[in-house]
Scaffold this motif. Structure first.
Motif, PDB file in Angstrom:
ATOM      1  N   LEU A   1     -10.142  11.177   7.582  1.00  0.00           N
ATOM      2  CA  LEU A   1      -9.774   9.994   6.825  1.00  0.00           C
ATOM      3  C   LEU A   1      -8.552   9.305   7.447  1.00  0.00           C
ATOM      4  CD1 LEU A   1     -10.647   8.673   4.054  1.00  0.00           C
ATOM      5  CD2 LEU A   1      -8.601   9.735   3.138  1.00  0.00           C
ATOM      6  N   ASP A   2      -8.745   8.041   7.807  1.00  0.00           N
ATOM      7  CA  ASP A   2      -7.621   7.207   8.242  1.00  0.00           C
ATOM      8  C   ASP A   2      -7.451   6.103   7.222  1.00  0.00           C
ATOM      9  OD1 ASP A   2      -6.959   8.411  10.713  1.00  0.00           O
ATOM     10  OD2 ASP A   2      -8.748   7.498  11.605  1.00  0.00           O
ATOM     11  N   PHE A   3      -6.207   5.723   6.977  1.00  0.00           N
ATOM     12  CA  PHE A   3      -6.002   4.620   6.048  1.00  0.00           C
ATOM     13  C   PHE A   3      -4.943   3.673   6.582  1.00  0.00           C
ATOM     14  CE2 PHE A   3      -4.399   2.258   2.513  1.00  0.00           C
ATOM     15  CZ  PHE A   3      -5.550   1.952   1.814  1.00  0.00           C
ATOM     16  N   TYR A   4      -5.223   2.380   6.456  1.00  0.00           N
ATOM     17  CA  TYR A   4      -4.299   1.365   6.963  1.00  0.00           C
ATOM     18  C   TYR A   4      -3.929   0.373   5.871  1.00  0.00           C
ATOM     19  CZ  TYR A   4      -6.515   2.896  11.316  1.00  0.00           C
ATOM     20  OH  TYR A   4      -7.001   3.630  12.348  1.00  0.00           O
ATOM     21  N   TYR A   5      -2.625   0.066   5.791  1.00  0.00           N
ATOM     22  CA  TYR A   5      -2.191  -1.115   5.032  1.00  0.00           C
ATOM     23  C   TYR A   5      -2.002  -2.208   6.070  1.00  0.00           C
ATOM     24  CZ  TYR A   5      -1.061   1.799   0.964  1.00  0.00           C
ATOM     25  OH  TYR A   5      -1.115   2.628  -0.115  1.00  0.00           O
TER      26      TYR A   5
ATOM     27  N   LEU B   1      -8.121  -2.585  -4.212  1.00  0.00           N
ATOM     28  CA  LEU B   1      -7.443  -3.711  -4.832  1.00  0.00           C
ATOM     29  C   LEU B   1      -6.363  -4.306  -3.934  1.00  0.00           C
ATOM     30  CD1 LEU B   1      -6.877  -2.320  -8.442  1.00  0.00           C
ATOM     31  CD2 LEU B   1      -8.816  -3.580  -7.538  1.00  0.00           C
ATOM     32  N   ILE B   2      -5.951  -3.524  -2.926  1.00  0.00           N
ATOM     33  CA  ILE B   2      -4.847  -3.997  -2.091  1.00  0.00           C
ATOM     34  C   ILE B   2      -5.406  -4.802  -0.921  1.00  0.00           C
ATOM     35  CG2 ILE B   2      -2.947  -3.272  -0.608  1.00  0.00           C
ATOM     36  CD1 ILE B   2      -2.771  -0.782  -2.481  1.00  0.00           C
ATOM     37  N   PRO B   3      -5.062  -6.090  -0.879  1.00  0.00           N
ATOM     38  CA  PRO B   3      -5.621  -6.943   0.167  1.00  0.00           C
ATOM     39  C   PRO B   3      -5.195  -6.439   1.543  1.00  0.00           C
ATOM     40  CG  PRO B   3      -4.374  -8.235  -1.454  1.00  0.00           C
ATOM     41  CD  PRO B   3      -4.135  -6.808  -1.765  1.00  0.00           C
ATOM     42  N   GLY B   4      -6.124  -6.442   2.453  1.00  0.00           N
ATOM     43  CA  GLY B   4      -5.795  -6.062   3.827  1.00  0.00           C
ATOM     44  C   GLY B   4      -5.797  -4.583   4.096  1.00  0.00           C
ATOM     45  N   SER B   5      -6.105  -3.769   3.049  1.00  0.00           N
ATOM     46  CA  SER B   5      -6.107  -2.338   3.303  1.00  0.00           C
ATOM     47  C   SER B   5      -7.490  -1.913   3.810  1.00  0.00           C
ATOM     48  CB  SER B   5      -5.764  -1.576   2.027  1.00  0.00           C
ATOM     49  OG  SER B   5      -6.792  -1.729   1.085  1.00  0.00           O
ATOM     50  N   ARG B   6      -7.522  -0.799   4.523  1.00  0.00           N
ATOM     51  CA  ARG B   6      -8.769  -0.393   5.165  1.00  0.00           C
ATOM     52  C   ARG B   6      -8.826   1.125   5.250  1.00  0.00           C
ATOM     53  NH1 ARG B   6      -9.922  -0.365  10.604  1.00  0.00           N
ATOM     54  NH2 ARG B   6      -7.807  -1.052  11.020  1.00  0.00           N
ATOM     55  N   MET B   7      -9.995   1.668   4.991  1.00  0.00           N
ATOM     56  CA  MET B   7     -10.154   3.114   5.051  1.00  0.00           C
ATOM     57  C   MET B   7     -11.301   3.422   6.007  1.00  0.00           C
ATOM     58  SD  MET B   7     -11.087   5.792   1.905  1.00  0.00           S
ATOM     59  CE  MET B   7     -11.264   4.453   0.774  1.00  0.00           C
TER      60      MET B   7
END
Ligand SMILES: Nc1ncnc2c1ncn2[C@@H]1O[C@H](COP(=O)(O)OP(=O)(O)OP(=O)(O)O)[C@@H](O)[C@H]1O
Ligand SMILES: [Mg+2]
Lengths: 312, 253
Positions: free
Chosen positions: B12-16, B58-64
């Motif tokens: 799992l990678d997550f980006y804001y 819900l957070i704009p621009g976030s990506r998983m």
């Protein structure tokens, strides 16, 4: 029985250890800071005083000049003798109808637009453009709205000069205010409510309908009513779309022409045969108009505080 | 697929936006067990927790990227209905966030939005959930007063009751006791013990004693990476890595 305050050695609050250079420098700085404090406070206090004074003078002027005109006849009868006698009931009814009509039109559309803009729309160029448009709409002079109403509602839709046309025009004029205040109220709803609701498996619409809107309702309603109150006092938007010089009968349908308070003042003060003689009537009408608008605002405030209490 | 694994993450990678908050986290969560997520502030525990019910959507621009398997199914597939997903994975937030409604309506909310109409079954479920959350005795006489009149600890237990009412299979708890006094905290810890008979729990905590008391497994995060995970017993007595030991014993963090 009384409390004797025993004054032991007086407490001095002076700093014993200097913060930097010397005790003296500190004291001098402290004096300067206090002077500034006093100055700024007086300036701000003065600003508030000027505002309050202005409001008070206007109210006083209206009441002093108008109160004699206010009689039961004045409030409950139609004008007589080329409007130099009788009352202004048709104007009161007309203005109330226009305000209610404007609300009925502008609230649903305004609130729905605001919900879309702040809850659904993706932030981006289009959204910025729409916002810009709405903000500019708020700056459009009211007479332009009057002409717009004349062209669209009166002529194109063939509603004629009528309550309907006037209410739609006033509604269109208050839309930017309603959208703006609604968006503000929606933004003020903490995101934690939305997260809690969505986290329980609610859809977005359920979240908006059951949690966000109720929480924002007090703000929405006060803002909206203030907007309508503002519009209801305008002459220009209804001049071409709803108001007539004189009609003794009360409206019976949406397609009737009406008399209205702001327009009535305008007529008495500029176009009557006896402008000077009707001065008291003009002030009386103005007083009634102010009372109506203030009453509307008061209603909004009371309603809001009741809603607030209910949700506490 | 292992029957005892309720949910697991794979790479799992997550980006804001462009900043990465989680790096290649692979972790499994056994059914009916409590797993504690620990690590210094800002290491990505909340971010990780919020991936499971896709709250980060819900957070704009976030990506998983990567996989989260819930009963063997990847929750990031487009075919997964997030509304249903969220009704199966409950969440209790760090700060108590009851709705500005009555106590009763708060607990009934999840049932109502999920389409349950029958008054009696709602009433039953509300009572049951409040009892479960050890709040019933304190509020049974004022169910129809505002939830905002409750104390912080009561509000948090109300939020737990609210989450339990929809009968989730997993409960995500983000520092549920961080704002509470020791007695309320103890109540919640006892509650967690009770709850794991029925569900799988992921709990974020800054309190090492608490992690030790309530959890079966512990995962230690540092700067978005999973450093070490194991049975709580082992992590607390014989951590493999020096970094973990330092954190647990309070030498950094
Ligand atoms: N909405 C957001 N937008 C951008 N960056 C975010 C956002 N939320 C969190 N971050 C960043 O992601 C990283 C991880 O944050 P997260 O909230 O998951 O940490 P945490 O481990 O829960 O910390 P804490 O223990 O303080 O709650 C932090 O560096 C934080 O600044
Ligand atoms: Mg956190």
């Amino acid at each position: 029985m009384s409390f004797e305050v025993q004054s032991s050695s007086p407490l001095t609050l002076e700093r014993t250890a200097p913060m930097d250079s010397s005790q003296q420098a500190y004291q001098a700085r402290l004096r300067r800071r206090k002077t500034w404090e006093g100055l700024v406070f007086s300036l701000f206090w003065g600003a508030v005083a000027i505002t309050a004074l202005g409001l008070f003078i206007i109210l006083f002027f209206m009441v002093a000049n108008g109160w004699q005109a206010i009689t039961l006849t004045f409030l409950t009868e139609a004008p007589r003798e080329a409007m130099t006698q009788g009352g202004i009931l048709p104007c009161i009814v007309g203005t109330v109808c226009l305000a209610l009509g404007a609300m009925a039109f502008a609230f649903p559309i305004g609130i729905a637009s605001a919900v879309y803009l702040s809850e659904y729309a993706r932030p981006g160029k289009t959204l910025r453009l729409i916002r810009l448009g709405i903000n500019n709409l708020a700056g459009v002079p009211s007479v332009v709205f009057g002409l717009f109403g004349l062209a669209l509602f009166v002529t194109y839709f063939r509603f004629g000069v009528s309550i309907l046309s006037g209410a739609l025009t006033l509604g269109a004029m208050s839309l930017p205010v309603i959208i703006g205040t609604t968006e503000e109220a929606l933004k003020a709803v903490p995101n934690t409510y939305r997260e809690a609701s969505l986290g329980l498996g609610a859809t977005k619409w359920q979240t908006i309908y059951r949690v966000v809107l109720p929480a924002a309702l007090p703000g929405i309603l006060t803002g909206g009513i203030l907007g309508i109150g503002r519009a209801a006092g305008e002459t220009a938007p209804i001049m071409f779309t709803a108001a007539v010089f004189f009609t003794p009968s009360l409206p019976s349908s949406l397609f009737d022409k009406v008399m209205a308070l702001p327009y009535h003042i305008y007529v008495l003060a500029t176009a009557g045969t006896e402008i000077e003689a009707t001065r008291p009537l003009q002030y009386g009408t103005a007083l009634v108009l102010i009372t109506l608008v203030l009453g509307l605002n008061l209603m909004a405030i009371l309603y809001r505080s009741r809603l607030r209490k209910k949700s506490r | 697929m292992n029957k005892n694994i309720k949910v697991s993450t794979k790479n799992l990678d997550f980006y804001y936006g462009s900043s990465q908050a989680l790096y290649d986290v692979s972790l499994t969560f056994p059914s009916n067990r409590v797993t504690a997520l620990i690590g210094p502030s800002g290491c990505g525990k909340s971010t990780f927790l919020r991936c499971f019910n896709r709250m980060n959507d819900l957070i704009p621009g976030s990506r998983m990227t990567g996989e989260i398997l819930f009963d063997g199914q990847n929750i990031n597939q487009p075919s997964v209905d997030v509304v249903t997903l969220r009704s199966r994975i409950g969440m209790v937030f760090q700060k108590p966030n009851p709705f500005p409604k009555t106590i009763f309506e708060n607990v009934a909310y999840g049932l109502r939005v999920n389409g349950i109409r029958d008054r009696e079954s709602i009433q039953e479920r509300v009572e049951e959930s409040l009892k479960w959350a050890a709040l019933w005795e304190e509020v049974k006489d004022r169910l129809h007063t505002s939830a905002l009149g409750l104390s912080g600890g009561q509000q948090q237990r109300l939020c737990i009751a609210r989450a339990l009412a929809v009968k989730p299979e997993i409960l995500l708890m983000d520092e549920p006791a961080s704002a509470l006094d020791p007695i309320a905290t103890q109540k919640i810890e006892e509650l967690i013990h009770e709850l794991k008979k029925d569900l799988t729990i992921l709990i974020v905590t800054h309190n090492m004693q608490q992690a030790g008391r309530v959890s079966d497994f512990t995962a230690f995060f540092y700067m978005g990476k999973l450093v070490e995970s194991n049975e709580t017993q082992k992590i607390f007595t014989r951590p493999r890595l020096k970094q973990t030991e330092d954190y647990i014993t309070g030498r950094f963090g």
